[in-house]
Design a protein around this motif. Structure first.
Motif, PDB file in Angstrom:
ATOM      1  N   TYR A  77      -4.928   8.157  -0.388  1.00 19.87           N
ATOM      2  CA  TYR A  77      -4.663   9.577  -0.210  1.00 19.87           C
ATOM      3  C   TYR A  77      -5.228  10.073   1.116  1.00 19.87           C
ATOM      4  N   ASN A  78      -4.815  11.290   1.505  1.00 17.99           N
ATOM      5  CA  ASN A  78      -5.293  11.930   2.742  1.00 17.99           C
ATOM      6  C   ASN A  78      -4.963  11.089   3.971  1.00 17.99           C
ATOM      7  N   HIS A  79      -3.877  10.358   3.936  1.00 21.02           N
ATOM      8  CA  HIS A  79      -3.469   9.542   5.075  1.00 21.02           C
ATOM      9  C   HIS A  79      -2.198  10.141   5.686  1.00 21.02           C
ATOM     10  N   ALA A  80      -2.368  10.840   6.794  1.00 20.79           N
ATOM     11  CA  ALA A  80      -1.247  11.465   7.497  1.00 20.79           C
ATOM     12  C   ALA A  80      -0.737  10.492   8.559  1.00 20.79           C
ATOM     13  N   ILE A  81       0.497  10.051   8.402  1.00 22.73           N
ATOM     14  CA  ILE A  81       1.089   9.089   9.340  1.00 22.73           C
ATOM     15  C   ILE A  81       1.697   9.838  10.518  1.00 22.73           C
ATOM     16  N   HIS A  82       1.423   9.347  11.718  1.00 24.27           N
ATOM     17  CA  HIS A  82       1.927  10.011  12.925  1.00 24.27           C
ATOM     18  C   HIS A  82       3.005   9.206  13.626  1.00 24.27           C
ATOM     19  N   THR A  83       2.843   7.888  13.688  1.00 28.98           N
ATOM     20  CA  THR A  83       3.819   7.056  14.388  1.00 28.98           C
ATOM     21  C   THR A  83       4.155   5.833  13.547  1.00 28.98           C
ATOM     22  N   VAL A 126       0.854  -1.176   0.000  1.00 27.38           N
ATOM     23  CA  VAL A 126       0.000   0.000   0.000  1.00 27.38           C
ATOM     24  C   VAL A 126       0.895   1.233   0.000  1.00 27.38           C
ATOM     25  N   VAL A 127       0.428   2.299  -0.631  1.00 27.95           N
ATOM     26  CA  VAL A 127       1.114   3.589  -0.627  1.00 27.95           C
ATOM     27  C   VAL A 127       0.258   4.552   0.176  1.00 27.95           C
ATOM     28  N   LEU A 128       0.813   5.125   1.234  1.00 26.11           N
ATOM     29  CA  LEU A 128       0.089   6.113   2.040  1.00 26.11           C
ATOM     30  C   LEU A 128       0.608   7.501   1.707  1.00 26.11           C
ATOM     31  N   GLU A 129      -0.299   8.378   1.312  1.00 22.35           N
ATOM     32  CA  GLU A 129       0.033   9.743   0.900  1.00 22.35           C
ATOM     33  C   GLU A 129      -0.789  10.722   1.713  1.00 22.35           C
ATOM     34  N   ALA A 130      -0.104  11.706   2.322  1.00 22.89           N
ATOM     35  CA  ALA A 130      -0.798  12.679   3.170  1.00 22.89           C
ATOM     36  C   ALA A 130      -1.636  13.664   2.362  1.00 22.89           C
ATOM     37  N   LEU A 131      -1.250  13.919   1.109  1.00 24.15           N
ATOM     38  CA  LEU A 131      -1.966  14.896   0.287  1.00 24.15           C
ATOM     39  C   LEU A 131      -3.177  14.247  -0.379  1.00 24.15           C
ATOM     40  N   HIS A 132      -3.948  15.065  -1.093  1.00 22.12           N
ATOM     41  CA  HIS A 132      -5.183  14.570  -1.692  1.00 22.12           C
ATOM     42  C   HIS A 132      -4.961  13.882  -3.032  1.00 22.12           C
ATOM     43  N   SER A 133      -3.731  13.923  -3.547  1.00 21.06           N
ATOM     44  CA  SER A 133      -3.436  13.276  -4.817  1.00 21.06           C
ATOM     45  C   SER A 133      -1.938  12.992  -4.876  1.00 21.06           C
ATOM     46  N   PHE A 134      -1.505  12.401  -5.977  1.00 23.28           N
ATOM     47  CA  PHE A 134      -0.100  12.062  -6.168  1.00 23.28           C
ATOM     48  C   PHE A 134       0.669  13.283  -6.673  1.00 23.28           C
ATOM     49  N   GLY A 135       1.996  13.182  -6.621  1.00 22.14           N
ATOM     50  CA  GLY A 135       2.820  14.221  -7.232  1.00 22.14           C
ATOM     51  C   GLY A 135       3.807  14.894  -6.314  1.00 22.14           C
ATOM     52  N   GLY A 136       3.531  14.935  -5.000  1.00 21.16           N
ATOM     53  CA  GLY A 136       4.476  15.560  -4.085  1.00 21.16           C
ATOM     54  C   GLY A 136       4.761  17.009  -4.434  1.00 21.16           C
ATOM     55  N   THR A 137       6.020  17.302  -4.713  1.00 21.80           N
ATOM     56  CA  THR A 137       6.451  18.661  -5.059  1.00 21.80           C
ATOM     57  C   THR A 137       5.605  19.264  -6.170  1.00 21.80           C
ATOM     58  N   TRP A 138       5.298  18.464  -7.173  1.00 24.39           N
ATOM     59  CA  TRP A 138       4.626  18.978  -8.359  1.00 24.39           C
ATOM     60  C   TRP A 138       3.138  19.212  -8.117  1.00 24.39           C
ATOM     61  N   LEU A 139       2.661  18.750  -6.980  1.00 21.19           N
ATOM     62  CA  LEU A 139       1.279  19.020  -6.577  1.00 21.19           C
ATOM     63  C   LEU A 139       1.213  20.216  -5.631  1.00 21.19           C
ATOM     64  N   THR A 169      -4.038   9.116  10.326  1.00 24.52           N
ATOM     65  CA  THR A 169      -5.369   9.701  10.305  1.00 24.52           C
ATOM     66  C   THR A 169      -5.791   9.927   8.869  1.00 24.52           C
ATOM     67  N   ASP A 170      -6.975   9.461   8.543  1.00 22.86           N
ATOM     68  CA  ASP A 170      -7.582   9.787   7.254  1.00 22.86           C
ATOM     69  C   ASP A 170      -8.125  11.202   7.392  1.00 22.86           C
ATOM     70  N   THR A 171      -7.418  12.161   6.815  1.00 21.55           N
ATOM     71  CA  THR A 171      -7.783  13.559   7.025  1.00 21.55           C
ATOM     72  C   THR A 171      -9.081  13.933   6.329  1.00 21.55           C
ATOM     73  N   ALA A 172      -9.552  13.101   5.409  1.00 19.66           N
ATOM     74  CA  ALA A 172     -10.831  13.375   4.741  1.00 19.66           C
ATOM     75  C   ALA A 172     -12.015  13.011   5.625  1.00 19.66           C
ATOM     76  N   THR A 173     -11.838  11.981   6.484  1.00 19.65           N
ATOM     77  CA  THR A 173     -12.943  11.508   7.341  1.00 19.65           C
ATOM     78  C   THR A 173     -12.681  11.731   8.815  1.00 19.65           C
ATOM     79  N   GLY A 174     -11.422  11.996   9.177  1.00 21.19           N
ATOM     80  CA  GLY A 174     -11.069  12.123  10.588  1.00 21.19           C
ATOM     81  C   GLY A 174     -10.886  10.790  11.285  1.00 21.19           C
ATOM     82  N   GLN A 175     -10.960   9.702  10.559  1.00 20.29           N
ATOM     83  CA  GLN A 175     -10.859   8.377  11.178  1.00 20.29           C
ATOM     84  C   GLN A 175      -9.405   7.954  11.328  1.00 20.29           C
TER      85      GLN A 175
END
Length: 501
Positions: free
Chosen positions: A113-119, A47-60, A134-140
């Motif tokens: 997407y929208n997955h901010a890893i904390h630990t 699985v790929v966990l990305e904190a932003l809402h889409s792919f691209g990193g810098t380019w997003l 945390t799924d930042t889109a749902t708060g879960q």
């Protein structure tokens, strides 16, 4: 209850999901890692966990005017995906290219997407990483476990850039913007603009704004080396005229560029004065013989001591020559209500100030790492070829090149990780880490990079956060792709530096 580092608004944790490999980040490195797993390790769950809402990193995340790569896309692009556009590409073109990779390899179902890893916690008994997010889109809250962790999160903090604190900033009556936080719809037509900085971002922003703004001033404390070239490659154009397959075009042009880059880098060390004069002659040819090249475009360091910014078609210097942009070399005394007062006494008037002053280094994605309950002191580890670290099991990290395209190393690390996973599978090993061998224990431990070799500000500010290196090639982050392209495939996974359990 212990502090998990999770957002306070996050709700209950869903059931734990397990994967063989977890990739952190869906930028250029993470998408490449996913491709390598899909093609080289079919059947591996990931699985790929990305904190932003889409792919691209810098380019997003970067939205400033003119946003483009300062590396050519024949080498910044993946080795497995031909690049068919101009070598220096806009962010939108790079995102389209990455989107094609995701579609071609059917990677989309693997990306969250929208997955901010904390630990991220390693447990030696279970031989597993456990990540809380945390799924930042749902708060879960989300929990994941994996056998192997692949860090592809980049090297700087996307949410904020580096801006020094100058006296009087609160007094300025216009807007102050860092390129990483460019507001949507920010207008600059007819405005007086100061761009503070002289790196790749400033060299992009100044010509993009010149002509629409009333005037753009690039304010630099000291000059940067720039390399001018046509945004096109003759041999690529010729091969396409001959209807050569794009896969061949990509590989031929890629090899030509890499060969020439290696020669140029070697010359910058072996004959720096001659290289410097060549670079300055190219600038002089655009801005004219009467321009004060010595003050504004002659750095105090040799070429490639810091990153050398590429200026396609000389657009920055064309703007200076046309009078729509200018360069001021001085230091800031303080901000004023109407602009910036310089230490020379000159005051620059402005309606908008852009602080293109660099990155904030972020080595582990703001994730709190623990190894068997103990916080990971990353700066106390020793790096194995800039991608694994002593005392950190089942983890690889992608950190690219300073003097070549980032993606070149991402591809090499991708091959290495797939080989390492196969070696573990063959051995029946559930854990691998790197460790200093008996012959390494008296080895001097040094900073991540020699400041005399490469010393940009963001790296010097964050050197204390980075692992140590040794004085042997395998315990360093080598900056020479031309050698590493042969060394990486030859890494002996049975060497005593690899400890399997």
């Amino acid at each position: 209850m212990p502090d998990t580092g999770l957002h306070p608004e996050a709700t209950h944790t869903a059931a734990t999901e397990h994967f063989d490999v977890l990739i952190v980040g869906a930028g250029i490195s993470g998408v490449g890692a996913a491709w390598h797993l899909t093609t080289q390790r079919p059947g591996t769950s990931f699985v790929v966990l990305e904190a932003l809402h889409s792919f691209g990193g810098t380019w997003l995340t970067h939205k400033y005017p003119g946003i483009r790569s300062d590396s050519d896309l024949y080498t910044f692009g993946y080795r497995f995906k031909p690049w068919v556009g101009p070598p220096i590409a806009a962010a939108s073109e790079i995102l389209n290219y990455m989107g094609e990779v995701i579609e071609d390899a059917k990677l989309a179902p693997h990306i969250r997407y929208n997955h901010a890893i904390h630990t991220a916690a390693w447990n030696s008994d279970a031989k597993l990483w456990t990540l809380e997010a945390t799924d930042t889109a749902t708060g879960q809250r989300r929990r994941f476990t994996c056998n192997f962790l692949w860090m592809c999160q980049g090297y700087y903090r996307h949410a904020e850039g580096y801006t020094p604190e100058w006296p009087g900033m609160a007094d300025f009556q216009g807007d102050i913007v860092h390129p990483q936080q460019w507001p949507e719809g920010l207008g600059y037509s007819g405005k007086r603009v100061i761009v503070i900085g002289s790196g790749a971002s400033a060299a992009t922003i100044v010509p993009a704004m010149a002509g629409r703004a009333a005037h753009v001033t690039m304010l630099q404390r000291s000059p940067t080396w720039f390399r001018i070239g046509r945004n096109g490659i003759d041999i690529a154009d010729q091969l396409r005229e001959l209807a050569v397959d794009e896969t061949w075009v990509h590989e031929i042009v890629r090899r030509k560029i890499l060969f020439e880059q290696a020669k140029f880098t070697a010359r910058s060390f072996n004959e720096p004065d001659k290289v410097a004069e060549e670079l300055l002659a190219n600038v002089r040819a655009v801005v004219g013989e009467d321009y004060d090249i010595g003050t504004h475009f002659t750095p105090r360091y040799r070429p490639w001591h810091q990153r050398l910014a590429y200026v396609p078609d000389g657009d920055l210097f064309q703007a200076v020559a046309a009078g729509t942009a200018s360069v001021v070399t001085d230091e800031i005394e303080r901000f004023t209500p109407g602009g910036i007062l310089l230490k020379s006494g000159q005051e620059l008037e402005a309606d908008l100030i852009v602080t293109a002053t660099g990155f904030e280094l972020n080595v582990l994605g703001d994730i709190a790492f623990t190894i068997d309950g103990r916080p990971l002191a990353f700066h106390e580890t020793v790096t194995y070829r800039g991608m694994m670290f002593t005392g950190v099991p089942n983890m690889a990290w992608v950190f690219g090149y300073f003097r070549a395209s980032w993606t070149l190393r991402a591809d090499l690390v991708g091959d290495f990780v797939c080989r390492l996973l196969a070696e573990m599978e063959q051995r029946g090993a559930r854990q691998v880490e790197v460790a200093l061998r008996p012959e390494d224990h008296n080895m001097p431990l040094l900073p991540w990079i020699d400041p005399q070799n490469f010393n940009p500000g963001y790296l010097m500010r964050g050197m204390h956060l980075l692992p140590k290196r040794g004085d042997k090639p395998e315990w360093q982050h080598n900056q020479d792709y031309w050698r590493e392209k042969d060394q990486f495939p030859a890494i002996d996974l049975k060497d005593a530096a690899f400890v399997y359990r």
